[in-house]
Design an enzyme around this catalytic site. Structure first.
Site, PDB file in Angstrom:
ATOM      1  N   GLN A 200     -44.417 -85.502 -12.112  1.00  0.00           N
ATOM      2  CA  GLN A 200     -43.431 -84.703 -12.756  1.00  0.00           C
ATOM      3  C   GLN A 200     -43.600 -83.246 -12.978  1.00  0.00           C
ATOM      4  O   GLN A 200     -42.898 -82.652 -13.726  1.00  0.00           O
ATOM      5  CB  GLN A 200     -43.030 -85.284 -14.207  1.00  0.00           C
ATOM      6  CG  GLN A 200     -42.347 -86.733 -13.975  1.00  0.00           C
ATOM      7  CD  GLN A 200     -42.048 -87.482 -15.454  1.00  0.00           C
ATOM      8  OE1 GLN A 200     -42.888 -87.546 -16.311  1.00  0.00           O
ATOM      9  NE2 GLN A 200     -40.956 -87.800 -15.578  1.00  0.00           N
TER      10      GLN A 200
ATOM     11  N   GLU B 207     -39.433 -91.610 -18.127  1.00  0.00           N
ATOM     12  CA  GLU B 207     -40.558 -91.512 -18.702  1.00  0.00           C
ATOM     13  C   GLU B 207     -40.668 -92.701 -19.878  1.00  0.00           C
ATOM     14  O   GLU B 207     -41.824 -92.925 -20.241  1.00  0.00           O
ATOM     15  CB  GLU B 207     -40.493 -90.339 -19.540  1.00  0.00           C
ATOM     16  CG  GLU B 207     -40.423 -89.015 -18.708  1.00  0.00           C
ATOM     17  CD  GLU B 207     -41.217 -87.729 -19.738  1.00  0.00           C
ATOM     18  OE1 GLU B 207     -41.001 -87.871 -20.807  1.00  0.00           O
ATOM     19  OE2 GLU B 207     -41.265 -86.901 -19.040  1.00  0.00           O
TER      20      GLU B 207
ATOM     21  N   VAL C 197     -44.029 -83.272 -19.658  1.00  0.00           N
ATOM     22  CA  VAL C 197     -43.705 -84.271 -18.718  1.00  0.00           C
ATOM     23  C   VAL C 197     -44.750 -85.375 -18.980  1.00  0.00           C
ATOM     24  O   VAL C 197     -45.933 -85.066 -19.417  1.00  0.00           O
ATOM     25  CB  VAL C 197     -43.670 -83.842 -17.433  1.00  0.00           C
ATOM     26  CG1 VAL C 197     -42.552 -82.815 -17.363  1.00  0.00           C
ATOM     27  CG2 VAL C 197     -44.784 -83.099 -16.828  1.00  0.00           C
ATOM     28  N   SER C 198     -44.459 -86.478 -18.701  1.00  0.00           N
ATOM     29  CA  SER C 198     -45.388 -87.494 -18.690  1.00  0.00           C
ATOM     30  C   SER C 198     -46.701 -88.035 -17.647  1.00  0.00           C
ATOM     31  O   SER C 198     -47.600 -88.433 -17.940  1.00  0.00           O
ATOM     32  CB  SER C 198     -44.790 -88.864 -18.679  1.00  0.00           C
ATOM     33  OG  SER C 198     -44.051 -89.234 -20.180  1.00  0.00           O
ATOM     34  N   SER C 199     -46.221 -87.337 -16.189  1.00  0.00           N
ATOM     35  CA  SER C 199     -47.091 -87.736 -15.257  1.00  0.00           C
ATOM     36  C   SER C 199     -47.072 -86.602 -14.212  1.00  0.00           C
ATOM     37  O   SER C 199     -46.279 -85.732 -14.549  1.00  0.00           O
ATOM     38  CB  SER C 199     -46.715 -88.939 -14.648  1.00  0.00           C
ATOM     39  OG  SER C 199     -45.281 -88.852 -13.936  1.00  0.00           O
TER      40      SER C 199
END
Length: 209
Positions: free
Chosen positions: A74, A169, A69-71
């Protein structure tokens, strides 16, 4: 001498590979079926197949399930990805390990991704499982898949449709790109550049809200 002819699935299990690997070996001229039925089905003679001729089989290498996941926001989605991957691999009866990353899909230097690529290049991976194609990289996943094909790594993508987190994302990835360029453009002390970047940021935030 009696021959025991078996179908492609039983032959693949005997060699410790997948049916798709046997088909690829046939295309590459490495191993051909002994017969084909009237319906075109492959038949292999078990007495002729020798597992020792194929030491780097899928069974001899590990299965990697990759999640990303990006961050930090998440993290719940990351856990869901891992659970889906674990359940799928367990149902297939595979021995596997999960590699997870928390970082942008535009970032090629994530710890888990680098470890995955190093293991693939070192012939330690026989199968790669992901929930969606862009879990690997937002741009460049096709290159990773090409490396997998060259290294005879089976790639399993559980969902071929659009990822439910795609828009969120993508906005995060665009923000990251803007941040990099912001540092450069702000350094030029151009008020015009600052206004341009501020406008783009607002547009991104409005689109993702």
């Amino acid at each position: 001498m009696n021959r025991k002819l078996v179908g492609i699935r039983e032959a693949a299990e005997y060699l410790g590979v997948t049916p798709s690997t046997l088909r690829r070996w046939e295309r590459d001229g490495k191993l051909f079926p002994d017969e084909r039925t009237a319906g075109g089905y492959r038949r292999y003679d078990l007495a002729r197949l020798r597992p020792d001729l194929f030491p780097r089989s899928v069974a001899a290498r590990k299965t990697i399930a990759y999640a990303r996941v990006s961050s930090h926001d998440q993290r719940d989605d990351l856990e869901r990805q891992k659970q889906v991957l674990e359940l799928y691999c367990a149902r297939q009866g595979w021995t596997f390990e999960v590699v997870a990353d928390l970082g942008s899909g535009m970032n090629y230097h994530k710890k888990g991704l680098k470890r995955l690529l190093n293991d693939i290049l070192a012939d330690r991976v026989g199968r790669l499982v992901v929930t969606h194609q862009d879990r690997l990289l937002r741009v460049g996943a096709e290159l990773v898949f090409a490396i997998c094909e060259a290294k005879q790594v089976e790639v399993v993508i559980l969902n071929q449709g659009e990822d439910t987190t795609f828009e969120e994302e993508l906005a995060q990835d665009v923000r990251e790109i803007i941040t990099v360029f912001s540092a450069r453009l702000y350094g030029s002390r151009s008020r015009k550049n600052q206004k341009l970047l501020d406008g783009v940021k607002r547009a991104i935030e409005e689109a993702s809200s």
